[in-house]
Motif scaffolding. Structure first.
Motif, PDB file in Angstrom:
ATOM      1  N   ARG A 245    -109.224 -87.556 -54.031  1.00  0.00           N
ATOM      2  CA  ARG A 245    -109.675 -88.904 -54.375  1.00  0.00           C
ATOM      3  C   ARG A 245    -111.194 -88.999 -54.443  1.00  0.00           C
ATOM      4  O   ARG A 245    -111.761 -89.619 -55.332  1.00  0.00           O
ATOM      5  CB  ARG A 245    -109.134 -89.902 -53.343  1.00  0.00           C
ATOM      6  CG  ARG A 245    -107.661 -90.277 -53.532  1.00  0.00           C
ATOM      7  CD  ARG A 245    -107.274 -91.379 -52.561  1.00  0.00           C
ATOM      8  NE  ARG A 245    -105.928 -91.893 -52.790  1.00  0.00           N
ATOM      9  CZ  ARG A 245    -104.845 -91.471 -52.142  1.00  0.00           C
ATOM     10  NH1 ARG A 245    -104.965 -90.507 -51.234  1.00  0.00           N
ATOM     11  NH2 ARG A 245    -103.665 -91.992 -52.406  1.00  0.00           N
TER      12      ARG A 245
ATOM     13  N   HIS B 192    -100.629 -95.095 -58.966  1.00  0.00           N
ATOM     14  CA  HIS B 192    -100.204 -95.460 -57.618  1.00  0.00           C
ATOM     15  C   HIS B 192    -101.177 -96.444 -56.956  1.00  0.00           C
ATOM     16  O   HIS B 192    -100.759 -97.401 -56.301  1.00  0.00           O
ATOM     17  CB  HIS B 192    -100.074 -94.191 -56.777  1.00  0.00           C
ATOM     18  CG  HIS B 192     -99.492 -94.409 -55.413  1.00  0.00           C
ATOM     19  ND1 HIS B 192    -100.246 -94.858 -54.341  1.00  0.00           N
ATOM     20  CD2 HIS B 192     -98.240 -94.259 -54.939  1.00  0.00           C
ATOM     21  CE1 HIS B 192     -99.481 -94.954 -53.272  1.00  0.00           C
ATOM     22  NE2 HIS B 192     -98.248 -94.598 -53.605  1.00  0.00           N
ATOM     23  N   ASP B 193    -102.471 -96.185 -57.099  1.00  0.00           N
ATOM     24  CA  ASP B 193    -103.478 -96.958 -56.352  1.00  0.00           C
ATOM     25  C   ASP B 193    -104.110 -98.098 -57.136  1.00  0.00           C
ATOM     26  O   ASP B 193    -104.602 -99.065 -56.531  1.00  0.00           O
ATOM     27  CB  ASP B 193    -104.610 -96.031 -55.882  1.00  0.00           C
ATOM     28  CG  ASP B 193    -104.146 -94.983 -54.893  1.00  0.00           C
ATOM     29  OD1 ASP B 193    -103.017 -95.105 -54.390  1.00  0.00           O
ATOM     30  OD2 ASP B 193    -104.917 -94.036 -54.635  1.00  0.00           O
TER      31      ASP B 193
ATOM     32  N   ILE C 158     -99.050 -88.515 -55.714  1.00  0.00           N
ATOM     33  CA  ILE C 158    -100.419 -88.466 -56.230  1.00  0.00           C
ATOM     34  C   ILE C 158    -100.931 -87.042 -56.429  1.00  0.00           C
ATOM     35  O   ILE C 158    -101.897 -86.825 -57.164  1.00  0.00           O
ATOM     36  CB  ILE C 158    -101.400 -89.231 -55.319  1.00  0.00           C
ATOM     37  CG1 ILE C 158    -101.566 -88.541 -53.971  1.00  0.00           C
ATOM     38  CG2 ILE C 158    -100.978 -90.667 -55.157  1.00  0.00           C
ATOM     39  CD1 ILE C 158    -102.744 -89.041 -53.190  1.00  0.00           C
TER      40      ILE C 158
ATOM     41  N   GLY D  51    -101.235 -89.756 -61.352  1.00  0.00           N
ATOM     42  CA  GLY D  51    -100.625 -90.184 -60.096  1.00  0.00           C
ATOM     43  C   GLY D  51    -101.532 -91.095 -59.294  1.00  0.00           C
ATOM     44  O   GLY D  51    -101.117 -92.160 -58.823  1.00  0.00           O
ATOM     45  N   ILE D  52    -102.783 -90.693 -59.113  1.00  0.00           N
ATOM     46  CA  ILE D  52    -103.736 -91.499 -58.341  1.00  0.00           C
ATOM     47  C   ILE D  52    -103.952 -92.863 -58.993  1.00  0.00           C
ATOM     48  O   ILE D  52    -103.912 -93.906 -58.331  1.00  0.00           O
ATOM     49  CB  ILE D  52    -105.081 -90.764 -58.212  1.00  0.00           C
ATOM     50  CG1 ILE D  52    -104.929 -89.512 -57.363  1.00  0.00           C
ATOM     51  CG2 ILE D  52    -106.144 -91.677 -57.619  1.00  0.00           C
ATOM     52  CD1 ILE D  52    -106.201 -88.708 -57.254  1.00  0.00           C
TER      53      ILE D  52
END
Length: 519
Positions: A425, A76-77, A337, A72-73
């Motif tokens: 994160r 997405h980022d 995330i 997810g992290i």
């Protein structure tokens, strides 16, 4: 004037002369004979693990957080659908490192993993650096996993309309990628992360056989869930979600925080496929935990390489498949995330599948946490045996359970604190740079060991001569430079703390340099 102290290593006809306080003490290496002699001591661990159990430990450490959280992290980022290629890039790096780990583990089947390998090739100072780095890797990785477990557990409770008080659901602050700043979450601490870390600590103190059996059972459950995600999720893939395939580009390479190739986020962090590979690299660290259990393997020269390579290859294939399904089910900028996989099924209108995935994620992430927290105390144990840490505490093996119980309890406490108060994160990025440094040193150590000890038996040997370890070093450096600059700062601060401890305690109590020193 200082008097020299001479230490004759078992199995080595040459004596090692050192003068206390002289720089050459820092670069003394442990002979292969001395490492093997330590296996015949009384304070050794029980050999109970076979190739299936070792492979299960590897799979247990790898499949979990990487699939259920970090996808997810990263998507997405940093990467978008190019996450699939990020897993390929990270997997290739891990293959080179895994082959080097397998060669070392077959030569030196003792606890300690990269720490022990560095001691045998580069000397005591580098051994301390890598040991201290491994402490960062496993402790922070465990906290990251505990944090991910907490969110899936809360997702599971929400299915039954059960919600924890908001103050106990998350870390008190988080990093906002849109602004590049830290922001308050309005919570106090992550209570489920504390609970799961405490329960795993209790299990680990009891014994390695029970821990491995418990892990093997969970591995079967989560493999079934991962296959369920791939097969069922594939029916809901919308190919349009794969366009653009690489919205942030295919690079994301930076040098100490300064982007050279690719895009840069609001906080200065690199974006792109390579930047995503540096993040999801965390998902692969499980295979090196297999080598920390070489002393507990029944036939380490055969079983440890099998466990390392089997777990790595299997998990790489599954990672790529899950990344394809996830980014195909949900547009990358709509991926959750914290619980990306289960939320993807929610967005697809499949609440029953969301429940199944949440259960599988809880089981999978539990096994990851178990293996990570199982490995950490064994690094402490190896360092304590050498006198670099207090033996009475870190080297204490329980008389009945034959586990390093004091170090295990300390590890559990540290994981509880970090998992409760640090956001996902920050934890994920911090552990990656430490892991990459460890892999880089192991690859370099293989080159050194081949030159300095060419005649030592190598039941398993990395193929293609020097090409594999050299490529491993270069790939690790590439991914390290693709991490944000603050990760380098955190690594430097951590190593500075470690060096302070080494020069204040470890150097004076080293059993190799000071045979008469009290532990």
């Amino acid at each position: 004037m200082e008097k020299s102290k001479t230490a004759t290593l078992p199995g080595n006809s040459d004596s090692v002369e050192t003068k206390v306080g002289r720089p050459n003490q820092l670069f003394q290496t442990k002979s292969h004979e001395l490492l093997m002699e330590e296996l015949r001591g009384e304070n050794r661990l029980r050999r109970v693990l076979g190739p299936i159990q070792l492979s299960s430990l590897g799979v247990g450490a790898i499949i979990g957080t990487g699939i259920f959280v970090l996808t997810g992290i990263a998507a997405h980022d940093r990467t978008g659908p190019a996450l699939m290629l990020s897993f390929v890039a990270a997997g290739i790096t891990c293959v080179f490192a895994a082959l080097c780990y397998a060669e070392f583990a077959s030569m030196v089947p003792v606890a300690g993993s990269a720490y022990t390998y560095a001691y045998a090739t580069m000397g005591e100072l580098f051994a301390w650096i890598i040991g201290w780095d491994l402490i960062l890797e496993y402790a922070v990785a465990s906290a990251t996993v505990a944090h991910g477990w907490s969110h899936y557990f809360q997702d599971f409770l929400a299915f039954f309309n059960i919600h924890l008080p908001h103050a106990f659901t998350n870390a008190p602050f988080d990093y906002d990628p849109t602004s590049g700043r830290l922001a308050s979450t309005g919570t106090w601490f992550d209570l489920p992360a504390i609970v799961i870390a405490t329960l795993i600590t209790i299990i680990l103190v009891k014994g390695i056989r029970e821990s491995a059996s418990f892990n093997a059972a969970i591995v079967m459950v989560k493999l079934a869930i991962v296959l369920f995600v791939i097969v069922v999720g594939a029916r809901y893939v919308n190919p349009a979600n794969w366009h653009p395939f690489a919205p942030f580009g295919l690079t994301g390479f930076s040098f100490f925080g300064h982007t050279i190739m690719g895009q840069t986020g609001p906080g200065g962090e690199p974006r792109g496929m390579l930047a995503g590979a540096a993040i999801v690299f965390f998902a692969y660290i499980g295979f090196d935990s297999v080598s920390t259990h070489a002393e507990e393997a029944r036939n380490p020269s055969r079983d440890v390489p099998i466990g390392i390579l089997t777990s790595l290859i299997l998990c790489t294939i599954l990672y790529i498949a899950v990344a394809a399904v996830l980014t195909g089910m949900v547009p990358y900028n709509q991926i959750n995330i914290d619980a990306p996989v289960s939320d993807a099924f929610r967005q697809a209108g499949l609440p029953w599948a969301q429940l199944i995935v949440s259960i599988g994620a809880i089981a999978g992430i539990t096994s990851v946490l178990l293996v990570m927290m199982l490995s950490q105390p064994r690094i402490f144990l190896a360092m304590a045996r050498d006198g670099l840490l207090p033996t009475g505490f870190f080297g204490a093996v329980h008389e009945r359970f034959r586990t390093p119980w004091k170090a295990t309890i300390l590890t559990g406490f540290a994981v509880c604190v970090m998992g409760a108060f640090l956001p996902l994160r920050i934890l994920a990025e911090l552990v990656n740079i430490g892991t990459l440094l460890a892999f880089l040193i192991v690859c370099a150590a293989v080159l050194i060991m081949r030159r300095t000890h060419p005649d030592v038996p190598r039941p398993f040997r990395a193929p293609l001569g020097s090409i594999v370890p050299i490529l491993g070093i270069l790939c690790c450096l590439l991914l390290m430079f693709s991490l944000p600059a603050e990760n380098w700062l955190r690594l430097v601060v951590w190593l500075a703390i470690g060096l302070t401890i080494y020069f204040a305690y470890g150097r004076r109590h080293s059993r190799l340099s000071n045979p008469g020193a009290k532990p």
